[in-house]
Motif scaffolding. Structure first.
Motif, short mmCIF file in Angstrom:
data_model
loop_
_atom_site.label_atom_id
_atom_site.label_comp_id
_atom_site.label_asym_id
_atom_site.label_seq_id
_atom_site.Cartn_x
_atom_site.Cartn_y
_atom_site.Cartn_z
N MET A 21 0.84 -1.18 0.19
CA MET A 21 -0.01 -0.15 0.07
C MET A 21 0.78 1.36 0.03
N SER A 22 2.22 1.19 0.38
CA SER A 22 3.11 2.19 0.26
C SER A 22 3.25 2.91 -1.26
N ARG A 23 2.81 2.15 -2.00
CA ARG A 23 2.75 2.90 -3.34
C ARG A 23 1.58 3.81 -3.60
N HIS A 24 0.54 3.81 -2.80
CA HIS A 24 -0.64 4.75 -2.66
C HIS A 24 -0.91 5.44 -1.56
N TYR A 25 0.05 5.22 -0.43
CA TYR A 25 -0.43 6.14 0.65
C TYR A 25 0.94 6.50 1.26
N GLU A 26 1.04 7.17 2.33
CA GLU A 26 1.91 7.28 3.32
C GLU A 26 1.59 6.29 4.61
N VAL A 27 2.36 5.17 4.45
CA VAL A 27 1.88 4.29 5.48
C VAL A 27 2.51 3.99 6.75
N GLN A 28 1.86 4.21 7.77
CA GLN A 28 2.17 3.96 9.18
C GLN A 28 1.83 2.51 9.52
N LEU A 29 2.82 1.81 9.81
CA LEU A 29 2.70 0.33 10.20
C LEU A 29 2.91 0.25 11.64
N VAL A 30 1.80 -0.30 12.32
CA VAL A 30 1.74 -0.45 13.78
C VAL A 30 1.64 -1.84 14.31
N TYR A 31 2.58 -2.30 14.97
CA TYR A 31 2.44 -3.71 15.91
C TYR A 31 1.98 -3.44 17.14
N SER A 32 0.68 -3.71 17.34
CA SER A 32 0.15 -3.28 18.76
C SER A 32 0.11 -4.64 19.48
N PHE A 33 0.29 -4.62 20.68
CA PHE A 33 0.26 -6.07 21.52
C PHE A 33 -0.02 -5.62 22.94
N GLU A 34 0.13 -6.79 23.84
CA GLU A 34 -0.11 -6.61 25.25
C GLU A 34 1.12 -5.67 25.86
N LYS A 35 2.37 -5.47 25.37
CA LYS A 35 3.23 -4.82 25.81
C LYS A 35 3.53 -3.39 25.61
N SER A 36 4.33 -2.54 26.33
CA SER A 36 4.29 -1.17 25.89
C SER A 36 5.39 -0.79 25.12
N GLY A 37 6.01 -1.74 24.39
CA GLY A 37 6.79 -1.37 23.30
C GLY A 37 8.07 -2.34 23.32
N VAL A 38 9.10 -2.08 22.63
CA VAL A 38 10.40 -2.71 22.78
C VAL A 38 10.80 -2.39 24.07
N LEU A 39 11.17 -3.45 24.89
CA LEU A 39 11.54 -3.28 26.49
C LEU A 39 12.97 -3.42 26.52
N LEU A 40 13.84 -2.84 27.26
CA LEU A 40 15.11 -3.16 27.55
C LEU A 40 15.35 -4.43 28.59
N ASP A 41 14.23 -4.40 29.52
CA ASP A 41 14.08 -5.44 30.33
C ASP A 41 12.52 -5.97 30.42
N ALA A 42 12.70 -7.28 29.71
CA ALA A 42 11.24 -7.68 29.19
C ALA A 42 10.24 -7.77 30.30
N LYS A 43 10.72 -7.56 31.47
CA LYS A 43 9.80 -7.82 32.82
C LYS A 43 9.69 -6.68 33.21
N ASP A 44 10.16 -5.35 32.65
CA ASP A 44 9.76 -4.00 33.28
C ASP A 44 9.20 -3.24 32.25
N GLU A 45 7.80 -3.08 32.21
CA GLU A 45 7.21 -2.24 31.12
C GLU A 45 7.59 -0.73 31.29
N LEU A 46 8.33 -0.37 32.18
CA LEU A 46 8.89 1.13 32.21
C LEU A 46 10.29 1.29 31.38
N THR A 47 10.66 0.17 30.90
CA THR A 47 12.18 0.28 30.33
C THR A 47 11.65 0.42 28.70
N VAL A 48 10.58 0.93 28.16
CA VAL A 48 10.42 1.09 26.93
C VAL A 48 11.34 1.77 26.07
N ILE A 49 11.90 1.42 25.04
CA ILE A 49 12.95 1.93 24.15
C ILE A 49 12.23 2.93 23.41
N PRO A 50 12.15 4.53 23.18
CA PRO A 50 11.35 4.97 22.64
C PRO A 50 11.65 5.00 20.89
#
Lengths: 261, 261
Positions: free
Chosen positions: B171-200
């Motif tokens: 679809m990036s041929r037709h649009y400015e595409v934002q791909l979003v992987y949304s799931f149960e975690k807050s993002g990519v974490l430095l410490d998988a067990k600590d939701e506060l360690t999201v790498i922005p």
């Protein structure tokens, strides 16, 4: 007006792989615009049995409790609908499989009945004909599963014959609609056990006579009543006959034609 | 170019009714064009267990035998897909639920592997982007189930992350595409067990460093690899974060942004 076929395929044909294959091949050959509405077949009942979900019937109608609704959504809108779409595509017939929730296609409400709670059964309020029309105009055929929704997030189970009739009625604003009920029998039979006794043509007077003489067997009466209702509401013709003989059926070479005159 | 969001929602969110409801509400509020790709959740595994269909895993990947494929088609393309569509409609977000067979949306082939027979697993060949575009242009959002087909009538099971990536790329041929992987975690974490360690923010160099230092946990690596591949093929940005915080995620107020610079 351009022609549109709205073709209902009955459950017993869906259960029979070779009959289904032949039907889908003949369906794919139709060059006019076309919508296929499918029933459920035995699969849902079998799955309910395997999952120990008891099936209640009241006056021959299935009560759709929450678990039965899930099974209907899985079997009808999932497995059967997508298998048909994939097979049509293999026959060079590009199709999209929808249930009544998709694109707000079929708005329904949960059946209100003072005596019996049918559960999650939907009676149809409206068909979103413009959405169907825009898909058809882009050259895509449509495969509809007998699941509707109430617009408030609730899926509902709705009779496939009724869906076919309501779609046909609604689309008759835009097309010359031929409504076809195709199933395992050769048409409306004078003798339910003899496939050679197909009645080629039934008008309103003859239908009254047939009913009085009890020559139309029980299961056919709602189908024929629906057919006359469809004709009264703008549908051009209603055909009833064998799914594997679809080409002959739509060319009036086999089956029963229900007509207003 | 106009913006398009391609949003993958992970299985664990689908299993959690309140999280799913919040996600769908926030999804419905997005005013740009949008496509939702959903995974399966526990439902398919549970159904397989109830039906005594043994689930084989090889290297963490499910082998899709014929019965497992039927379950996937039922659960993913039937129950989950249609339930989501009905709920979106209730949120005034008109949507159509599709699998890869619908409209010839995703053409795939059965996976070829010399060592392992994965069964009915599909690797993607092409996405029919014009079909998606025409639906989006008519104001409809799209909900895609992780089922594809081979164009010869065979349905196939395909990873939802990969589907999201291939749709985004196409679809990036037709649009400015934002791909979003949304799931149960807050993002990519430095410490998988600590939701506060999201790498922005993760760029290519930092990603290499994180991998060398083994700071990215196993499950995230294919997601991030896919994200970089998507960026290389024309997708504008990739976001990874919590499904229930979708609004914050797409506004860069939470989660991880994968970037090429």
């Amino acid at each position: 007006m351009e022609k549109l076929f709205v073709i209902k395929i009955g459950g017993q044909v869906i259960d029979d792989e070779s009959k289904l294959t032949k039907f889908l091949k003949e369906f794919s050959l139709i060059r006019d615009k076309k919508i296929l509405v499918h029933g459920g077949g035995k699969l849902a009942t079998e799955l309910a049995f395997k999952l120990n979900v008891p099936q209640q019937l009241v006056n021959g109608r299935r009560i759709t409790d929450e678990e039965t609704l899930k099974i209907a959504a899985m079997v009808y809108a999932g497995l059967i609908n997508k298998s048909i779409v994939a097979k049509l595509d293999a026959n060079q017939c590009r199709a999209v499989g929808l249930c009544g929730a998709d694109g707000g296609l079929i708005q329904a409400h949960r059946r209100v009945n003072a005596d019996i709670d049918y559960g999650f059964v939907g009676d149809i309020d409206a068909v979103h004909d413009q959405f169907l029309q825009s898909l058809l105009e882009s050259g895509i055929s449509i495969v509809v599963a007998p699941i509707t929704h109430d617009g408030k997030g609730q899926l509902l189970n709705t009779n496939a014959d009724t869906i076919a009739q309501e779609i046909a009625r609604s689309m008759s604003r835009h097309y010359e609609v031929q409504l076809v009920y195709s199933f395992e029998k050769s048409g409306v039979l004078l003798d339910a056990k003899d496939e050679l006794t197909v009645i080629p043509r039934i008008g309103p007077d003859y239908y009254l006579q047939l009913k009085e003489e009890k020559k139309v067997f029980e299961g056919m009466i709602p189908k024929i009543d629906n057919a006359f209702a469809a004709l009264r509401s703008g549908v051009s013709s209603v055909l009833i006959g064998k799914a594997e003989e679809l080409t002959d059926l739509i060319n009036n070479k086999s089956g029963t034609k229900i007509t207003n005159d």
